[in-house]
Design an enzyme around this catalytic site. Structure first.
Site, PDB file in Angstrom:
ATOM      1  N   ARG A   1      35.212  39.183  38.044  1.00  0.00           N
ATOM      2  CA  ARG A   1      34.859  40.029  39.195  1.00  0.00           C
ATOM      3  C   ARG A   1      34.345  41.509  38.911  1.00  0.00           C
ATOM      4  NH1 ARG A   1      36.983  40.087  44.557  1.00  0.00           N
ATOM      5  NH2 ARG A   1      36.593  42.040  45.565  1.00  0.00           N
TER       6      ARG A   1
ATOM      7  N   ASP B   1      34.158  41.500  54.938  1.00  0.00           N
ATOM      8  CA  ASP B   1      35.429  41.180  55.378  1.00  0.00           C
ATOM      9  C   ASP B   1      35.840  42.266  56.364  1.00  0.00           C
ATOM     10  OD1 ASP B   1      36.146  39.418  53.103  1.00  0.00           O
ATOM     11  OD2 ASP B   1      37.588  40.913  52.202  1.00  0.00           O
TER      12      ASP B   1
ATOM     13  N   TYR C   1      38.100  29.285  33.348  1.00  0.00           N
ATOM     14  CA  TYR C   1      37.560  30.165  32.504  1.00  0.00           C
ATOM     15  C   TYR C   1      36.653  31.375  33.218  1.00  0.00           C
ATOM     16  CZ  TYR C   1      39.043  27.259  28.684  1.00  0.00           C
ATOM     17  OH  TYR C   1      39.753  26.622  27.791  1.00  0.00           O
TER      18      TYR C   1
HETATM   19  C1  LIG Z   1      42.878  36.468  45.361  1.00  0.00           C
HETATM   20  C2  LIG Z   1      41.585  36.305  46.019  1.00  0.00           C
HETATM   21  C3  LIG Z   1      40.471  35.383  45.475  1.00  0.00           C
HETATM   22  C4  LIG Z   1      39.234  35.497  45.765  1.00  0.00           C
HETATM   23  N1  LIG Z   1      38.562  34.783  45.409  1.00  0.00           N
HETATM   24  C5  LIG Z   1      36.930  34.752  45.588  1.00  0.00           C
HETATM   25  C6  LIG Z   1      36.107  33.962  45.149  1.00  0.00           C
HETATM   26  O1  LIG Z   1      36.332  33.077  44.074  1.00  0.00           O
HETATM   27  N2  LIG Z   1      35.036  33.963  45.612  1.00  0.00           N
HETATM   28  C7  LIG Z   1      34.556  34.617  46.752  1.00  0.00           C
HETATM   29  O2  LIG Z   1      33.430  34.595  46.876  1.00  0.00           O
HETATM   30  N3  LIG Z   1      35.206  35.440  47.329  1.00  0.00           N
HETATM   31  C8  LIG Z   1      36.655  35.602  46.763  1.00  0.00           C
HETATM   32  N4  LIG Z   1      37.632  36.445  47.216  1.00  0.00           N
HETATM   33  C9  LIG Z   1      37.295  37.144  48.614  1.00  0.00           C
HETATM   34  C10 LIG Z   1      36.634  38.434  48.023  1.00  0.00           C
HETATM   35  O3  LIG Z   1      37.260  39.245  47.208  1.00  0.00           O
HETATM   36  C11 LIG Z   1      36.315  39.125  49.250  1.00  0.00           C
HETATM   37  O4  LIG Z   1      35.691  38.662  50.416  1.00  0.00           O
HETATM   38  C12 LIG Z   1      35.241  40.316  48.947  1.00  0.00           C
HETATM   39  O5  LIG Z   1      35.502  41.256  48.034  1.00  0.00           O
HETATM   40  C13 LIG Z   1      34.673  41.108  50.449  1.00  0.00           C
HETATM   41  O6  LIG Z   1      33.978  41.868  50.025  1.00  0.00           O
HETATM   42  P1  LIG Z   1      33.375  43.418  51.094  1.00  0.00           P
HETATM   43  O7  LIG Z   1      32.373  44.011  50.235  1.00  0.00           O
HETATM   44  O8  LIG Z   1      33.259  42.825  52.557  1.00  0.00           O
HETATM   45  O9  LIG Z   1      34.833  44.313  50.997  1.00  0.00           O
HETATM   46  P2  LIG Z   1      35.570  44.762  49.820  1.00  0.00           P
HETATM   47  O10 LIG Z   1      35.283  44.125  48.615  1.00  0.00           O
HETATM   48  O11 LIG Z   1      37.188  45.005  50.320  1.00  0.00           O
HETATM   49  O12 LIG Z   1      34.844  46.370  49.732  1.00  0.00           O
HETATM   50  C14 LIG Z   1      35.202  47.194  50.857  1.00  0.00           C
HETATM   51  C15 LIG Z   1      35.033  48.620  50.209  1.00  0.00           C
HETATM   52  O13 LIG Z   1      34.938  49.441  51.117  1.00  0.00           O
HETATM   53  C16 LIG Z   1      35.735  50.857  50.754  1.00  0.00           C
HETATM   54  N5  LIG Z   1      36.081  51.430  51.773  1.00  0.00           N
HETATM   55  C17 LIG Z   1      37.239  50.963  52.590  1.00  0.00           C
HETATM   56  N6  LIG Z   1      37.385  51.804  53.471  1.00  0.00           N
HETATM   57  C18 LIG Z   1      36.567  52.972  53.384  1.00  0.00           C
HETATM   58  C19 LIG Z   1      36.573  54.130  53.935  1.00  0.00           C
HETATM   59  N7  LIG Z   1      37.449  54.696  54.890  1.00  0.00           N
HETATM   60  N8  LIG Z   1      35.719  55.195  53.475  1.00  0.00           N
HETATM   61  C20 LIG Z   1      34.835  54.675  52.444  1.00  0.00           C
HETATM   62  N9  LIG Z   1      34.981  53.569  51.713  1.00  0.00           N
HETATM   63  C21 LIG Z   1      35.867  52.721  52.217  1.00  0.00           C
HETATM   64  C22 LIG Z   1      36.816  50.018  49.693  1.00  0.00           C
HETATM   65  O14 LIG Z   1      37.088  50.763  48.755  1.00  0.00           O
HETATM   66  C23 LIG Z   1      36.119  48.939  49.139  1.00  0.00           C
HETATM   67  O15 LIG Z   1      35.342  49.351  48.137  1.00  0.00           O
HETATM   68  C24 LIG Z   1      39.031  36.361  46.900  1.00  0.00           C
HETATM   69  C25 LIG Z   1      39.779  37.145  47.683  1.00  0.00           C
HETATM   70  C26 LIG Z   1      40.977  37.162  47.177  1.00  0.00           C
HETATM   71  C27 LIG Z   1      42.202  38.111  47.742  1.00  0.00           C
END
Ligand SMILES: Cc1cc2nc3c(=O)[nH]c(=O)nc-3n(C[C@H](O)[C@H](O)[C@H](O)COP(=O)(O)OP(=O)(O)OC[C@H]3O[C@@H](n4cnc5c(N)ncnc54)[C@H](O)[C@@H]3O)c2cc1C
Length: 373
Positions: free
Chosen positions: A108, A292, A214
């Site tokens: 990741r 998310d 892996y």
């Molecule tokens: C166990 C597990 C395994 C996974 N495996 C996969 C996989 O194999 N393939 C896949 O596609 N997905 C996978 N996922 C899902 C994936 O990790 C998430 O869906 C993805 O990270 C979402 O991205 P995002 O940018 O929407 O949110 P996030 O990655 O959660 O990023 C949100 C960002 O916003 C920041 N933030 C939050 N609030 C504030 C604030 N008030 N002010 C400033 N910054 C803030 C946070 O610090 C963070 O950096 C997995 C999830 C889990 C739990």
């Protein structure tokens, strides 16, 4: 010189960074605000399916990702104890030909670093936690915890499952705890003592499972992630440690290959699996949710990051096509919601690949050319 409108992106996760990279390529005036003080290489793997790899290809990252990631030739789905094959999805070159892009497994942190490399330092501010925002005809004002503020014509909130912007837009509502936890870690393959693991295997138990693969091209780093019932654990953090004895006890009776992996792993993190139902809306004027923040899902289809990255590309195309940014946000929501809702619901059921599954509706999607209306 940058073109307008100016866009603030909240959150430098996979979704926020992809949006920034795409909009910067189009020449927009973009700035990313992230609460973390620094980026940390977390011990987790991530699967990049062909729909996600197409996003990375369009951003010019495919060759770099290929050089570091592992390309499995299959995804095996096996019985937890006997190891009997339930369903094997062919990957490798054959799947690449079929879907037009590879299926890769990686760390990741490597994916995050690749996306971050596309956003220049002067377009990203760390240690900026948003505490409130307001919008009027002139744009959106962001207020940060450190007392500073910023102004932009519009804001993309990619602030994750606990999105404060979602709360402001739709009211407070905790994500739903699934009643299950994920133990996960990466560790050196050398610790396996030469004992084999498959390239990518999901071991299906009666009420729990474990996925092992892996994460490097050299096959020198292994990842696993579990899903097992636990009634009262709701702490959700990328950094909380789990207890190895409890983990091993939860998988007693699983196949030897699983036992070997669990016995070899030196430490593990523990994560509550939470999700939400599809939201009624993603936009409010000049503010829009992404990833998310608007469609969190269980990790059972490995599509959370992939769909966040798809969102980012479709959103950048909508902004390019529609000069009125509030309208562009609405077009994006309409273009994306049915797909992400379907993936959320399918992922919730945890039936993906349990039996013969045709993944084409997920893997065949191209965010760069999908219809906007
Ligand atoms: C166990 C597990 C395994 C996974 N495996 C996969 C996989 O194999 N393939 C896949 O596609 N997905 C996978 N996922 C899902 C994936 O990790 C998430 O869906 C993805 O990270 C979402 O991205 P995002 O940018 O929407 O949110 P996030 O990655 O959660 O990023 C949100 C960002 O916003 C920041 N933030 C939050 N609030 C504030 C604030 N008030 N002010 C400033 N910054 C803030 C946070 O610090 C963070 O950096 C997995 C999830 C889990 C739990």
């Amino acid at each position: 010189m940058s073109r307008g409108p100016s866009i603030a992106i909240l959150g430098a996760g996979m979704g926020g960074l992809t949006a920034a990279a795409a909009l910067l390529r189009q020449g927009y005036d973009v700035h990313v605000y992230e609460q973390a003080r620094q980026f940390v290489r977390l011990g987790a793997g991530i699967q990049m399916s062909p729909n996600a790899m197409r996003v990375l290809r369009g951003l010019g990252l495919e060759q770099h990702i290929r050089s570091t990631a592992f390309q499995p030739t299959y995804w095996a789905n096996r019985e937890w104890d006997s190891g009997e094959m339930k369903f094997e999805l062919t990957l490798g070159a054959k799947a690449e030909e079929q879907y037009g892009a590879p299926y890769l497994l990686m760390h990741r942190g490597d994916l995050h670093a690749s996306l971050a490399s596309l956003v220049p330092d002067d377009r990203l501010s760390l240690n900026k936690r948003l505490v409130s925002f307001e919008q009027d005809d002139s744009g959106v004002r962001l207020q940060f915890e450190d007392g500073t503020s910023a102004k932009a014509d519009a804001m993309i909130a990619a602030d994750g499952i606990h999105s404060g912007v979602r709360t402001s837009m739709l009211g407070p509502e905790q994500p739903k705890y699934s009643g299950r936890v994920a133990y996960r870690t990466t560790f050196p393959a050398s610790l396996l003592g030469g004992k084999p693991i498959g390239e990518c295997t999901k071991w299906w138990g009666v009420d729990r499972h474990i996925v092992i693969y892996y994460v490097t091209a050299q096959k020198d780093e292994v990842y696993f992630v579990t899903s097992n019932p636990e009634s009262d654990w709701t702490r959700e953090s990328w950094s909380l440690k789990g207890n190895l004895d409890e983990l091993r006890a939860a998988f007693v009776g699983f196949h030897d290959e699983v036992q070997n992996v669990l016995n070899a792993c030196p430490e593990v993190h523990k994560w509550a699996i939470v999700e939400r139902d599809p939201l009624p809306r993603w936009t409010d004027g000049k503010v829009v949710l992404l990833g998310d923040a608007c469609h969190p899902m269980t990790p059972y289809m490995a599509q959370g990051a992939a769909t966040s990255m798809e969102d980012a590309i479709v959103l950048s195309r909508c902004i390019e096509a529609e000069p009125d940014i509030a309208r562009a946000f609405q077009v994006y929501e309409r273009a994306r919601k049915s797909r992400t809702s379907e993936i959320q619901m399918t992922s919730h059921q945890n039936t993906w690949m349990r039996q013969r599954t045709d993944p084409n509706w997920v893997y065949g999607y191209d965010a760069w050319s999908a219809p906007l209306e």
